[in-house]
Scaffold this motif. Structure first.
Motif, PDB file in Angstrom:
ATOM      1  N   GLY A 124     -96.976 -77.891 -58.479  1.00  0.00           N
ATOM      2  CA  GLY A 124     -95.995 -79.044 -57.612  1.00  0.00           C
ATOM      3  C   GLY A 124     -96.603 -79.615 -56.305  1.00  0.00           C
ATOM      4  O   GLY A 124     -97.449 -78.691 -55.833  1.00  0.00           O
ATOM      5  N   PRO A 125     -95.788 -80.375 -55.874  1.00  0.00           N
ATOM      6  CA  PRO A 125     -96.305 -81.080 -54.668  1.00  0.00           C
ATOM      7  C   PRO A 125     -95.866 -80.233 -53.230  1.00  0.00           C
ATOM      8  O   PRO A 125     -96.557 -80.459 -52.014  1.00  0.00           O
ATOM      9  CB  PRO A 125     -95.734 -82.434 -54.495  1.00  0.00           C
ATOM     10  N   ASP A 126     -95.117 -79.344 -53.339  1.00  0.00           N
ATOM     11  CA  ASP A 126     -94.485 -78.631 -52.081  1.00  0.00           C
ATOM     12  C   ASP A 126     -94.926 -77.241 -52.134  1.00  0.00           C
ATOM     13  O   ASP A 126     -95.164 -76.559 -53.322  1.00  0.00           O
ATOM     14  CB  ASP A 126     -92.922 -78.557 -52.181  1.00  0.00           C
ATOM     15  N   ALA A 127     -95.145 -76.698 -50.835  1.00  0.00           N
ATOM     16  CA  ALA A 127     -95.422 -75.167 -50.752  1.00  0.00           C
ATOM     17  C   ALA A 127     -93.860 -74.684 -50.815  1.00  0.00           C
ATOM     18  O   ALA A 127     -93.189 -75.019 -49.656  1.00  0.00           O
ATOM     19  CB  ALA A 127     -96.192 -75.049 -49.471  1.00  0.00           C
ATOM     20  N   VAL A 128     -93.581 -73.837 -51.560  1.00  0.00           N
ATOM     21  CA  VAL A 128     -92.151 -73.400 -51.405  1.00  0.00           C
ATOM     22  C   VAL A 128     -92.495 -71.713 -51.258  1.00  0.00           C
ATOM     23  O   VAL A 128     -93.080 -71.127 -52.079  1.00  0.00           O
ATOM     24  CB  VAL A 128     -91.616 -73.520 -52.965  1.00  0.00           C
ATOM     25  N   ASP A 129     -91.526 -71.373 -50.424  1.00  0.00           N
ATOM     26  CA  ASP A 129     -91.274 -69.794 -49.991  1.00  0.00           C
ATOM     27  C   ASP A 129     -89.898 -69.611 -50.215  1.00  0.00           C
ATOM     28  O   ASP A 129     -88.911 -70.358 -50.055  1.00  0.00           O
ATOM     29  CB  ASP A 129     -91.549 -69.671 -48.412  1.00  0.00           C
ATOM     30  N   VAL A 130     -89.409 -68.378 -50.665  1.00  0.00           N
ATOM     31  CA  VAL A 130     -88.161 -67.941 -50.892  1.00  0.00           C
ATOM     32  C   VAL A 130     -87.465 -66.877 -49.950  1.00  0.00           C
ATOM     33  O   VAL A 130     -88.267 -65.973 -49.770  1.00  0.00           O
ATOM     34  CB  VAL A 130     -88.020 -67.511 -52.210  1.00  0.00           C
ATOM     35  N   PHE A 131     -86.465 -67.175 -49.058  1.00  0.00           N
ATOM     36  CA  PHE A 131     -85.734 -66.460 -48.458  1.00  0.00           C
ATOM     37  C   PHE A 131     -84.613 -65.525 -49.253  1.00  0.00           C
ATOM     38  O   PHE A 131     -83.913 -66.257 -49.735  1.00  0.00           O
ATOM     39  CB  PHE A 131     -85.326 -66.777 -47.167  1.00  0.00           C
ATOM     40  N   HIS A 132     -84.703 -64.302 -49.030  1.00  0.00           N
ATOM     41  CA  HIS A 132     -83.477 -63.475 -49.703  1.00  0.00           C
ATOM     42  C   HIS A 132     -83.038 -62.432 -49.078  1.00  0.00           C
ATOM     43  O   HIS A 132     -83.898 -61.553 -48.632  1.00  0.00           O
ATOM     44  CB  HIS A 132     -83.703 -63.052 -50.936  1.00  0.00           C
ATOM     45  N   ASP A 133     -81.908 -62.279 -48.651  1.00  0.00           N
ATOM     46  CA  ASP A 133     -81.373 -60.828 -47.777  1.00  0.00           C
ATOM     47  C   ASP A 133     -80.235 -60.329 -48.541  1.00  0.00           C
ATOM     48  O   ASP A 133     -79.664 -59.383 -47.703  1.00  0.00           O
ATOM     49  CB  ASP A 133     -80.987 -61.399 -46.267  1.00  0.00           C
TER      50      ASP A 133
END
Length: 268
Positions: free
Chosen positions: A188-197
């Protein structure tokens, strides 16, 4: 006399300055946070051998001496946040874990630098096992990259949904807030990170800047989280700000004669 937030990085020296403690200290400074450092190892890439790693660990007693000086100079109210980077050996991990148990930092940000990718000798696996057993349970915030998220979660990560599930699993096993980095490794075109707490799950996305990883991005992201926590941000606020900071650093990256560009940390 003035006062300022203080943050500690426990990490290795990377001789070109593109990653490790050098990148951490520049990131702290860019956020107007005073930085202290305890060096755990010295890494110098070898230009004569395809820029492979040359790794020299610091003696555990020398690491303990550094940490004793730092934690004596700055009391827990002044220095309440630390970032853990490359540790490198089981002996180093044991030393650092002991200090973390004694000092009781308010926030411990772990950039879980894992070594073993299934082809290194047993010592690397021993180090990774020790990190997971002795340091991960002490962390309050963890920033695994793609490979590290797979190792810590036991999942094969190919999609954003996989990355999200990995972040959830890492939180469940550690209790820490997690910022799992997809970077350029997911399609995909985006650099995606995931936050979860455990309460909030949020995708942090920015357009990719090329398709090749930039050296120092992981160190910079974790150090930016650390700096923002030292300034009083919540975990989610720190994650959002760190994502913006590292994206800007990649856009303005520094080239060199090495076969990689490096993140450039600029004042906020």
């Amino acid at each position: 006399m003035t006062s300022a937030p203080v943050a500690l990085t426990i990490a290795g020296s990377e001789a070109t300055g593109g990653a490790g403690a050098q990148a951490d200290l520049r990131t702290f400074q860019a956020h107007h946070v005073f930085g202290a450092v305890a060096l755990t190892c010295i890494v110098s890439f070898d230009p004569k051998a395809d820029w492979g790693h040359r790794f020299v660990p610091v003696e555990p007693q020398v690491i303990a001496d550094q940490l004793e000086a730092i934690t004596t100079a700055y009391d827990p109210d002044q220095l309440s946040v630390t970032k853990i980077g490359m540790l490198g050996t089981p002996a180093t991990i044991e030393t650092v874990a002991g200090v973390l148990q004694q000092r009781q930092f308010r926030q411990v940000v772990l950039d879980p630098v894992l070594i073993c990718k299934g082809q290194e000798p047993g010592a690397a696996l021993d180090t990774d096992t020790a990190l997971k057993a002795n340091v991960l349970p002490l962390a309050t915030f963890v920033t695994p990259n793609h490979f590290e998220a797979e190792s810590l979660s036991g999942l094969e990560i190919r999609t954003v949904e996989d990355l999200t599930e990995a972040a959830r699993r890492i939180h469940e096993s550690s209790g820490a807030a997690v910022l799992a980095k997809g970077g350029v490794n997911l399609p995909g075109p985006d650099a995606v990170d995931v936050f979860h707490d455990g309460t909030t799950t949020e995708l942090l996305s920015a357009p990719k800047v090329g398709e090749v990883a930039v050296a120092g991005a992981g160190c910079t992201l974790a150090a930016a989280v650390t700096a923002r926590l030292a300034l009083g941000d919540s975990a989610l606020e720190a994650a959002r700000a760190a994502k913006q900071f590292v994206t800007a650093g990649i856009v303005n990256r520094l080239g060199s004669q090495a076969p990689f560009d490096v993140v450039r940390q600029q004042a906020v």
